[in-house]
Scaffold this motif. Structure first.
Motif, PDB file in Angstrom:
ATOM      1  N   VAL A 123       0.814  -1.212   0.000  1.00  0.00           N
ATOM      2  CA  VAL A 123       0.000   0.000   0.000  1.00  0.00           C
ATOM      3  C   VAL A 123       0.851   1.267   0.000  1.00  0.00           C
ATOM      4  O   VAL A 123       0.338   2.358  -0.215  1.00  0.00           O
ATOM      5  CB  VAL A 123      -0.995   0.027   1.196  1.00  0.00           C
ATOM      6  CG1 VAL A 123      -1.993  -1.099   1.085  1.00  0.00           C
ATOM      7  CG2 VAL A 123      -0.259   0.016   2.519  1.00  0.00           C
ATOM      8  N   SER A 125       3.010   1.733  -2.257  1.00  0.00           N
ATOM      9  CA  SER A 125       3.280   1.974  -3.674  1.00  0.00           C
ATOM     10  C   SER A 125       2.318   3.028  -4.206  1.00  0.00           C
ATOM     11  O   SER A 125       1.100   2.874  -4.113  1.00  0.00           O
ATOM     12  CB  SER A 125       3.124   0.679  -4.472  1.00  0.00           C
ATOM     13  OG  SER A 125       3.052   0.949  -5.860  1.00  0.00           O
ATOM     14  N   ILE A 126       2.864   4.087  -4.798  1.00  0.00           N
ATOM     15  CA  ILE A 126       2.021   5.109  -5.416  1.00  0.00           C
ATOM     16  C   ILE A 126       1.417   4.562  -6.707  1.00  0.00           C
ATOM     17  O   ILE A 126       0.232   4.748  -6.995  1.00  0.00           O
ATOM     18  CB  ILE A 126       2.840   6.382  -5.681  1.00  0.00           C
ATOM     19  CG1 ILE A 126       3.304   6.986  -4.348  1.00  0.00           C
ATOM     20  CG2 ILE A 126       2.018   7.404  -6.473  1.00  0.00           C
ATOM     21  CD1 ILE A 126       4.260   8.155  -4.492  1.00  0.00           C
ATOM     22  N   ASP A 128       0.659   1.585  -7.480  1.00  0.00           N
ATOM     23  CA  ASP A 128      -0.280   0.482  -7.285  1.00  0.00           C
ATOM     24  C   ASP A 128      -1.488   0.905  -6.452  1.00  0.00           C
ATOM     25  O   ASP A 128      -2.311   0.077  -6.061  1.00  0.00           O
ATOM     26  CB  ASP A 128       0.450  -0.684  -6.589  1.00  0.00           C
ATOM     27  CG  ASP A 128      -0.365  -1.969  -6.601  1.00  0.00           C
ATOM     28  OD1 ASP A 128      -0.818  -2.366  -7.682  1.00  0.00           O
ATOM     29  OD2 ASP A 128      -0.551  -2.565  -5.519  1.00  0.00           O
ATOM     30  N   ASN A 129      -1.611   2.190  -6.170  1.00  0.00           N
ATOM     31  CA  ASN A 129      -2.688   2.674  -5.306  1.00  0.00           C
ATOM     32  C   ASN A 129      -3.930   2.976  -6.142  1.00  0.00           C
ATOM     33  O   ASN A 129      -4.045   4.039  -6.741  1.00  0.00           O
ATOM     34  CB  ASN A 129      -2.231   3.932  -4.565  1.00  0.00           C
ATOM     35  CG  ASN A 129      -3.288   4.488  -3.626  1.00  0.00           C
ATOM     36  OD1 ASN A 129      -4.370   3.926  -3.485  1.00  0.00           O
ATOM     37  ND2 ASN A 129      -2.971   5.596  -2.995  1.00  0.00           N
ATOM     38  N   TYR A 131      -7.116   2.367  -4.660  1.00  0.00           N
ATOM     39  CA  TYR A 131      -8.254   2.365  -3.740  1.00  0.00           C
ATOM     40  C   TYR A 131      -8.308   3.593  -2.835  1.00  0.00           C
ATOM     41  O   TYR A 131      -9.367   3.929  -2.315  1.00  0.00           O
ATOM     42  CB  TYR A 131      -8.225   1.105  -2.871  1.00  0.00           C
ATOM     43  CG  TYR A 131      -8.411  -0.154  -3.659  1.00  0.00           C
ATOM     44  CD1 TYR A 131      -9.681  -0.584  -4.039  1.00  0.00           C
ATOM     45  CD2 TYR A 131      -7.313  -0.926  -4.041  1.00  0.00           C
ATOM     46  CE1 TYR A 131      -9.849  -1.755  -4.775  1.00  0.00           C
ATOM     47  CE2 TYR A 131      -7.477  -2.091  -4.767  1.00  0.00           C
ATOM     48  CZ  TYR A 131      -8.745  -2.498  -5.133  1.00  0.00           C
ATOM     49  OH  TYR A 131      -8.902  -3.641  -5.867  1.00  0.00           O
ATOM     50  N   GLY A 132      -7.191   4.264  -2.615  1.00  0.00           N
ATOM     51  CA  GLY A 132      -7.180   5.413  -1.724  1.00  0.00           C
ATOM     52  C   GLY A 132      -7.261   5.008  -0.266  1.00  0.00           C
ATOM     53  O   GLY A 132      -7.170   3.839   0.088  1.00  0.00           O
ATOM     54  N   TRP A 134      -6.226   5.138   3.949  1.00  0.00           N
ATOM     55  CA  TRP A 134      -5.037   4.737   4.698  1.00  0.00           C
ATOM     56  C   TRP A 134      -3.915   5.760   4.486  1.00  0.00           C
ATOM     57  O   TRP A 134      -2.764   5.421   4.254  1.00  0.00           O
ATOM     58  CB  TRP A 134      -4.567   3.335   4.305  1.00  0.00           C
ATOM     59  CG  TRP A 134      -5.473   2.234   4.756  1.00  0.00           C
ATOM     60  CD1 TRP A 134      -6.815   2.306   4.948  1.00  0.00           C
ATOM     61  CD2 TRP A 134      -5.105   0.886   5.062  1.00  0.00           C
ATOM     62  NE1 TRP A 134      -7.305   1.086   5.352  1.00  0.00           N
ATOM     63  CE2 TRP A 134      -6.280   0.194   5.428  1.00  0.00           C
ATOM     64  CE3 TRP A 134      -3.890   0.199   5.064  1.00  0.00           C
ATOM     65  CZ2 TRP A 134      -6.282  -1.139   5.791  1.00  0.00           C
ATOM     66  CZ3 TRP A 134      -3.893  -1.143   5.416  1.00  0.00           C
ATOM     67  CH2 TRP A 134      -5.083  -1.803   5.782  1.00  0.00           C
ATOM     68  N   TYR A 135      -4.252   7.038   4.594  1.00  0.00           N
ATOM     69  CA  TYR A 135      -3.347   8.113   4.214  1.00  0.00           C
ATOM     70  C   TYR A 135      -2.002   8.068   4.928  1.00  0.00           C
ATOM     71  O   TYR A 135      -0.942   8.134   4.291  1.00  0.00           O
ATOM     72  CB  TYR A 135      -4.028   9.465   4.471  1.00  0.00           C
ATOM     73  CG  TYR A 135      -5.129   9.772   3.496  1.00  0.00           C
ATOM     74  CD1 TYR A 135      -4.869  10.469   2.321  1.00  0.00           C
ATOM     75  CD2 TYR A 135      -6.447   9.373   3.749  1.00  0.00           C
ATOM     76  CE1 TYR A 135      -5.887  10.755   1.424  1.00  0.00           C
ATOM     77  CE2 TYR A 135      -7.461   9.656   2.859  1.00  0.00           C
ATOM     78  CZ  TYR A 135      -7.177  10.351   1.696  1.00  0.00           C
ATOM     79  OH  TYR A 135      -8.179  10.631   0.812  1.00  0.00           O
ATOM     80  N   ARG A 138       0.087   4.695   4.220  1.00  0.00           N
ATOM     81  CA  ARG A 138       0.565   4.689   2.834  1.00  0.00           C
ATOM     82  C   ARG A 138       1.717   5.675   2.638  1.00  0.00           C
ATOM     83  O   ARG A 138       2.736   5.358   2.014  1.00  0.00           O
ATOM     84  CB  ARG A 138      -0.573   5.079   1.878  1.00  0.00           C
ATOM     85  CG  ARG A 138      -1.612   4.033   1.599  1.00  0.00           C
ATOM     86  CD  ARG A 138      -2.558   4.550   0.517  1.00  0.00           C
ATOM     87  NE  ARG A 138      -3.695   3.688   0.279  1.00  0.00           N
ATOM     88  CZ  ARG A 138      -3.691   2.622  -0.537  1.00  0.00           C
ATOM     89  NH1 ARG A 138      -2.584   2.286  -1.169  1.00  0.00           N
ATOM     90  NH2 ARG A 138      -4.792   1.905  -0.709  1.00  0.00           N
ATOM     91  N   THR A 139       1.521   6.891   3.150  1.00  0.00           N
ATOM     92  CA  THR A 139       2.492   7.948   2.914  1.00  0.00           C
ATOM     93  C   THR A 139       3.808   7.674   3.634  1.00  0.00           C
ATOM     94  O   THR A 139       4.892   7.911   3.080  1.00  0.00           O
ATOM     95  CB  THR A 139       1.913   9.301   3.358  1.00  0.00           C
ATOM     96  OG1 THR A 139       0.656   9.507   2.710  1.00  0.00           O
ATOM     97  CG2 THR A 139       2.842  10.434   3.013  1.00  0.00           C
TER      98      THR A 139
END
Length: 221
Positions: A123, A125-126, A128-129, A131-132, A134-135, A138-139
């Motif tokens: 998650v 991975s930019i 492979d994202n 779905y959005g 989980w800010y 992910r970041t």
């Protein structure tokens, strides 16, 4: 790998990695909050634990991480994002591992193959994202990927046989994923550790600075 340093050695994956490496005959040095009071989110703790070590370690593996920190669940929307939750995510999932990476040039051997690996997550991975959500998590993981990629470039100048990568372990049956697996196939920590070590065994210095999943497949940035 004759010697290894496992950061987060008491966690599900970290403990399994330590057991698997010891079974191979590798001399394992482990650090964890539970057993050593090691706090990867505290720069002073990282410095105090790593500075006395001399190595060299053929493998440094950062097996720490967290999805839900201080009761803050992954954000589903922008309105749930807070400064504190972002700070907590970065402290655990990016800054801490980055401070360990800072010691890699001193602790890895220069005259032979040496590996630095840190647990990331797909998650992060930019590319492979799709779905959005989980800010924070992910970041922070995306930032970790960039730190390791950039560190690999510098490390290769002095350690030409080095391999510096991030790894996605899959969905592992640990406390971190218990609430969020939601029917996704999971693997045990022992299986995850075997998979990750198999990937590391196959990597060469040409692979340094990259992001791989548990099967050895490159993950897009």
């Amino acid at each position: 790998m004759d010697t290894a340093l496992i950061i987060g050695a008491s966690g599900g994956i970290g403990q399994a990695l330590s057991t698997a490496l010891t079974a191979r005959g590798t001399a394992v040095t482990g650090l964890s909050r539970r057993d050593h009071g090691f706090d990867i989110t505290d720069p002073a703790s990282v410095e105090a634990a790593l500075s006395p070590l001399t190595g060299p370690f053929d493998l440094i593996f950062v097996a720490t991480g967290g999805l839900e920190i201080n009761g803050q669940r992954p954000e589903k929307s922008l309105k749930e994002v807070t400064a504190q939750s972002l700070q907590d995510q970065f402290a655990l999932n990016c800054i801490g591992p980055s401070l360990v990476l800072q010691h890699a040039p001193r602790l890895l051997p220069r005259d032979r193959r040496a590996v630095f690996a840190a647990l990331s997550a797909r998650v992060g991975s930019i590319g492979d994202n799709g779905y959005g959500g989980w800010y924070g998590y992910r970041t922070a993981k995306a930032a970790l990927n960039q730190m390791v990629h950039t560190g690999a470039i510098e490390l290769a100048r002095s350690h030409r046989a080095s391999i510096c990568v991030t790894l996605h372990p899959g969905t592992v049956d640990t406390a971190l994923t218990a609430r969020y697996a939601r029917g996704h196939p999971t693997v045990t920590p022992d299986t995850a550790a075997a998979n990750l070590l198999s990937v590391l065994d196959r990597l060469t210095p040409d692979d340094t600075g990259r992001f791989f999943d548990w099967a050895g497949t490159p993950v897009p940035w």
